[in-house]
Design an enzyme around this catalytic site. Structure first.
Site, PDB file in Angstrom:
ATOM      1  N   ALA A  61       0.847  -1.201   0.000  1.00  0.00           N
ATOM      2  CA  ALA A  61       0.000   0.000   0.000  1.00  0.00           C
ATOM      3  C   ALA A  61       0.879   1.247   0.000  1.00  0.00           C
ATOM      4  CB  ALA A  61      -0.881  -0.005   1.240  1.00  0.00           C
ATOM      5  N   GLY A 100       0.343  -5.456   0.529  1.00  0.00           N
ATOM      6  CA  GLY A 100      -0.654  -5.518  -0.541  1.00  0.00           C
ATOM      7  C   GLY A 100      -0.069  -6.086  -1.824  1.00  0.00           C
ATOM      8  N   GLU A 103      -0.388  -9.691  -1.482  1.00  0.00           N
ATOM      9  CA  GLU A 103      -1.823 -10.037  -1.559  1.00  0.00           C
ATOM     10  C   GLU A 103      -2.295 -10.023  -3.020  1.00  0.00           C
ATOM     11  OE1 GLU A 103      -2.873  -7.086   1.616  1.00  0.00           O
ATOM     12  OE2 GLU A 103      -4.182  -8.725   2.236  1.00  0.00           O
ATOM     13  N   GLU A 123       2.222  -5.959   6.927  1.00  0.00           N
ATOM     14  CA  GLU A 123       1.309  -4.948   7.478  1.00  0.00           C
ATOM     15  C   GLU A 123       1.406  -4.799   8.993  1.00  0.00           C
ATOM     16  OE1 GLU A 123       0.639  -7.164   5.193  1.00  0.00           O
ATOM     17  OE2 GLU A 123      -0.614  -6.310   3.613  1.00  0.00           O
TER      18      GLU A 123
END
Ligand code: NAD
Length: 719
Positions: A61, A100, A103, A123
């Site tokens: 992110a 992310g 992910e 995270e």
């Protein structure tokens, strides 16, 4: 953004383009959504590869977007759309796939990684959890125990480990995108039914309750009060016990709690603060971006005691040639053995060869004549250090940087012993020096910007987080520690116990409370310093005057323990009792408690009950107040420097962001009020008097911590 092209006729190549790490910003997410739509809508495209430009898949992110109104397409539906595609999608992972980014890769049907790539769901280190399906897909892919380990720690794994765990399907040493394209061609048209991770059943451990209970207990212990690792366990539990869609709902709920928490803000502050300290500046105006470091190939360490050994190892591991000098025969022989052992153990952990040939040993200081930089680590004794610096100044070749590892002594005075004081800086490492990440680079008024830049760069090469600070007694870290340690002793005098004080501090998040930490470091270290400062008076004198030294309150408790030969863990007795000298488990010591009672009686002190809040306020606010003085004196350039020093060097809990960040979270007005209260109650402790800077910040409306630097500059210009 993301670019869509067609390669090898039938492969849609989507390239993430958001330097430096291809973070998933709003624009990048929109780019991916558009590119996926183009790829899936293009009849010529039979399979898809997703990669990142400049050799990095995706760093996760864009944390600059946190705390703002997040715009652009959300990650979860975007990843679902990729997974639901009926054309195979292959992630080509080079460099890193973090948070992310991983992910996103888990939403793809296949993953090809370069052998040097690193992967991780990171995270938790920012106070969050992988909330784009990471907590639900990873356990389905690699099983609950392995997923728990990765998600609750944020640990990076190598491509080889990722292959072994089953996170990636192929590892290559060649061009990853080319390999992924080949892979994509080979799977075009094949059924994807068995490739959508969200449809996998989660392997359910036989006794799911017992497993999660045990994990939760372990995580609670190591988390030291951080909430994100706990939420990670809860989310993985949902994966193991609920259908995927309900697990995703739970993941979102848990994320919503974390996202707005003070802990996430603190951890994200630390993330940026760690980068900010690299952009150092000096009061002279010299800065990181205008000062050119010199490259150091050969360095020397003088004194191979506790610190010198670790420094020599860290230098050799960073690839430098090292000359290690020790004058005492016994220490010399022992150090050689220990240093080799430390390097061998380190190399075994990393799976590399120990750099044993990087170090040459000598008992003669003349051996340092041709080195580029020296780090002195002899006893903390000014007369001895003066002599060593005088010698170094004549022995070393022209231009050699002379650094001292002193914990508190005047770096400028040492510089004055040399012919070129501009080449002298402090390089203050922390024990054990090959392990601890922090390095304080101490500049004196005469240190040249190049000397500071060189020490900062060398620290970075050694894998340290280096912070440039001004020259004063104890620099930043130890100067702030003094009032903290003293408050703890005063609390004992007034009725607290080591157990109460340590309990409060450990619950706050410190790895060890102040008394356990003192036992570990050795009580004799501080005793020696206090003796040198003329503070120690032998014996147990009575009356209040016995507890006043040099015009201010003083507690002789530590000195009295040392007089009894209680130096802490190494002697098996200190503030606690240990099973034998060198043992680590601190036990309640009835002797110590009777001693404290006797001490109070002798000094006419009536013990009073105190709570954890008083312990925390007195210890922490005293430390914070000194931090404001350090900012006021210009010893640290900003609150970030102080906070990083405390997080990396003094085990301040990272999820509380460092002492200055913590003060801003508590509220500066409240900190000021409590300090005023304690100063009134204890007028003989001058440092409890609130610092001027704190008062002025409160008067100017308590600006948030990221505005302090600016506010301090403004306040200075008004003086
Ligand atoms: P130590 O007593 O373990 O080691 C000092 C070594 O220096 C000894 O082996 C001694 O024989 C050697 N020595 C003395 N004079 C010498 C000379 N002229 N030439 C070569 N070797 C000489 O001390 P330490 O704990 O390693 O501390 C060293 C320095 O690092 C001190 O200034 C200390 O304040 C600082 N420091 C210590 C710590 C810590 O936790 N121990 C942390 C940070 C900084």
């Amino acid at each position: 953004m993301a670019q869509f092209t067609r390669v090898s006729r039938s492969v849609g190549l989507i390239t993430l383009q958001n330097p430096p790490v291809n973070a998933l910003s709003a624009v990048t997410r929109q780019g991916i959504v558009d590119a996926v739509k183009s790829a899936l809508g293009d009849p010529k495209v039979k399979s898809v590869v997703i990669c990142g430009q400049n050799g990095i898949f995706c760093g996760g992110a864009d944390i600059k977007e946190f705390g703002t109104n997040i715009t652009g397409p959300p990650l979860v539906p975007m990843i679902h759309a990729i997974e639901a595609s009926n054309k195979p999608v292959v992630a080509a992972i080079e460099g890193s796939a973090f948070g992310g980014g991983l992910e996103l890769a888990l939403g793809c049907h296949y993953r090809v990684a370069h052998s040097k790539a690193k992967l991780g769901l990171t995270e938790v280190t920012l106070g969050l959890l992988p909330a784009a399906g990471g907590t639900q897909r990873l356990p389905r892919l690699i099983g609950v125990p392995a997923a728990l380990n990765l998600i609750t720690t944020g640990r990076h794994v190598t491509a080889a480990e990722a292959l072994q765990l089953g996170i990636v399907d192929q590892v290559t040493d060649h061009n990853t995108v080319d390999e992924a394209v080949k892979f994509a061609l080979s799977v075009a048209g094949k059924s994807l039914d068995a490739r959508r991770i969200s449809t996998y059943p989660c392997p359910r451990p036989s006794d799911v309750d017992a497993l999660f209970e045990e994990v939760m207990q372990k995580v609670r212990q190591s988390a030291r009060g951080a909430i994100a690792p706990i939420a990670c366990v809860q989310a993985v539990r949902a994966a193991a016990t609920l259908p995927y869609s309900q697990g995703m709902e739970r993941e979102q709920e848990l994320m919503a709690t974390l996202f707005t928490s003070g802990q996430a803000r603190a951890l994200q502050y630390c993330f940026f603060a760690q980068r900010a300290v690299g952009r150092w500046s000096m009061p002279s105006g010299a800065r990181w971006d205008t000062s050119k470091p010199r490259s150091i190939r050969k360095a020397a360490v003088i004194g191979l005691g506790t610190m010198g050994r670790g420094i020599a190892v860290a230098l050799a591991q960073a690839g430098l040639s090292v000359v290690a000098v020790e004058t005492q025969e016994k220490q010399f022989t022992e150090a050689k053995k220990m240093v080799s052992g430390m390097m061998e153990r380190g190399a075994k952990r990393r799976g590399t060869a120990p750099p044993l040939d990087k170090i040459t040993y000598s008992q003669n200081i003349q051996a340092v004549a041709d080195v580029d930089l020296v780090i002195e680590a002899v006893f903390e004794d000014m007369a001895l250090k003066e002599k060593v610096f005088q010698q170094l100044s004549t022995i070393c070749k022209q231009g050699t940087f002379l650094c001292t590892n002193t914990s508190a002594l005047d770096v400028d005075h040492l510089a004055s012993q040399t012919r070129n004081p501009e080449l002298v800086v402090g390089m203050h490492f922390f024990a054990p020096a090959h392990v601890m990440k922090l390095l304080e680079v101490v500049y004196g008024p005469r240190s040249s910007p190049q000397a500071v830049a060189t020490a900062m760069q060398l620290g970075k090469k050694m894998g340290k987080v280096s912070v440039a600070v001004g020259n004063c007694r104890g620099f930043v870290g130890n100067r702030m520690l003094k009032p903290y340690l003293e408050q703890a002793l005063f609390l004992l005098e007034e009725g607290a116990t080591p157990e109460l004080v340590d309990g409060a501090l450990e619950e706050f998040g410190f790895a060890l409370g102040v008394f356990k930490m003192s036992d570990l470091s050795g009580l004799d270290v501080g005793w020696k310093i206090r003796k040198g400062d003329g503070l120690v008076e032998p014996g147990l004198a009575s009356g209040p005057s016995a507890r006043i030294r040099q015009g201010r309150r003083y507690s002789p408790l530590g000195d009295l323990l040392c007089e009894q030969g209680r130096f802490g863990q190494k002697t098996g007795q200190g503030w606690y009792r240990y099973d034998k000298p060198g043992s680590r488990v601190a036990r309640y010591d009835p002797w110590l408690h009777s001693f404290l009672e006797e001490y109070r009686t002798q000094h006419g002190i009536v013990a009073r009950r105190m709570d954890q809040q008083e312990v925390l306020e007195r210890c922490l606010y005293a430390l914070i107040n000194e931090g404001f003085r350090i900012l006021e004196d210009g010893i640290a350039a900003g609150p970030e420097d102080i906070d990083i020093i405390y997080v990396f060097g003094y085990s301040w809990p990272r999820h509380r962001g460092g002492p200055m960040f913590y003060a801003s979270m508590v509220g500066l007005a409240k900190v000021l009020k409590r300090l005023e209260h304690y100063h009134q109650a204890h007028p003989d402790i001058p440092y409890m008097q609130p610092c001027n800077l704190l008062r002025r910040l409160v008067a100017s409306g308590s600006p948030p911590v990221h505005k302090w630097k600016e506010a301090i500059k403004k306040l200075r210009s008004q003086l």
